[in-house]
Write an enzyme that holds these catalytic residues in place. Sequence first.
Site, PDB file in Angstrom:
ATOM      1  N   LYS A  55     -40.441 -30.046  19.487  1.00 57.98           N
ATOM      2  CA  LYS A  55     -39.261 -30.130  18.613  1.00 57.98           C
ATOM      3  C   LYS A  55     -38.087 -30.544  19.489  1.00 57.98           C
ATOM      4  CE  LYS A  55     -36.515 -29.041  15.051  1.00 57.98           C
ATOM      5  NZ  LYS A  55     -36.538 -27.698  14.425  1.00 57.98           N
ATOM      6  N   SER A  57     -33.733 -31.973  19.270  1.00 56.44           N
ATOM      7  CA  SER A  57     -32.557 -32.410  18.533  1.00 56.44           C
ATOM      8  C   SER A  57     -32.583 -33.936  18.444  1.00 56.44           C
ATOM      9  CB  SER A  57     -31.280 -31.986  19.256  1.00 56.44           C
ATOM     10  OG  SER A  57     -31.195 -30.585  19.360  1.00 56.44           O
ATOM     11  N   THR A 109     -27.818 -31.909  18.288  1.00 56.76           N
ATOM     12  CA  THR A 109     -27.215 -32.697  17.220  1.00 56.76           C
ATOM     13  C   THR A 109     -25.882 -32.088  16.804  1.00 56.76           C
ATOM     14  OG1 THR A 109     -29.428 -33.315  16.472  1.00 56.76           O
ATOM     15  CG2 THR A 109     -27.617 -33.699  14.942  1.00 56.76           C
ATOM     16  N   ALA A 110     -25.769 -30.761  16.899  1.00 57.52           N
ATOM     17  CA  ALA A 110     -24.499 -30.104  16.575  1.00 57.52           C
ATOM     18  C   ALA A 110     -23.371 -30.640  17.452  1.00 57.52           C
ATOM     19  CB  ALA A 110     -24.634 -28.593  16.750  1.00 57.52           C
ATOM     20  N   HIS A 148     -28.219 -22.792  12.731  1.00 59.44           N
ATOM     21  CA  HIS A 148     -29.282 -21.846  12.373  1.00 59.44           C
ATOM     22  C   HIS A 148     -28.749 -20.720  11.479  1.00 59.44           C
ATOM     23  CE1 HIS A 148     -31.689 -24.195  14.962  1.00 59.44           C
ATOM     24  NE2 HIS A 148     -31.472 -23.576  16.084  1.00 59.44           N
TER      25      HIS A 148
END
Length: 265
Positions: A55, A57, A109-110, A148
């Site tokens: 996983k 970003s 990505t944040a 989250h």
Amino acid sequence: MHLSLGFSPCPNDTFIFDAMVNNKIDTKGLTFDTQLEDVETLNRWALEGKLPITKLSFAVYLKVKEQYDLLNSGSALGRGCGPLLIAKRDIPRDEIKDLTIAIPGENTTANLLFSIAFPEAKKKKIMVFSDIENAVLNGEADAGVIIHENRFTYQLKGLVKLMDMGEFWEETTGSPIPLGGIFIRKDVPADVRAKVDTLIHESLQHAYRHYPQLSDYVKSHAQEMDEQVMRQHIDLYVNDFSLDLGTEGKAAVTSLMEAAQKLRN
């Protein structure tokens, strides 16, 4: 064939991968060694090519695209699910560029979405996502970008939303928000890559057949959440795009990559 697989302990990821890694479906001869880590740790590992399946970003995609391919299944992408910029009090947007901002990792990505919205904001404090609320509360940072399950808890701590970074992205691009995806190293044989993609899809279908029941696997990795928050988390981050990115999902990822490239230039 045995493969190492990395994803986060958050309910959306454990919900997706539970059946696949715990032999609740036929894995077609594949077995998996799982590494559950914060997504920023997985991002850093990918820069080293550490895990064959991981996983990541979407913000780190440009940096690893020579080593990894994006799979169709397993992504966190949608509408109304973006990171939030929060603080102890309301702050005018024109002052945000001068603040110290806590972010959940340089490669997330944040951080990318925040940088697109506030390119002049340079005073950033990198920390684990779960520490950001308290950092804002105790004055370590003036504001923070939360992701989250913190979307569901910040108001209970008296914090206020300054901006929904996802809404900003959707309003300026018209696209859903690509947060994270499942990537596979290019040295994994093509037939195995296709098999893994299919297994992720089938694993999620298995989870949906039993939902809203939550497995012990999901609950054991989300020990500080009550089941309502776990389901809110899953409902927000797991959707049809998680089953298959499709044309719209892939176009959204391309839009984010173009925006990231502009920031780098």
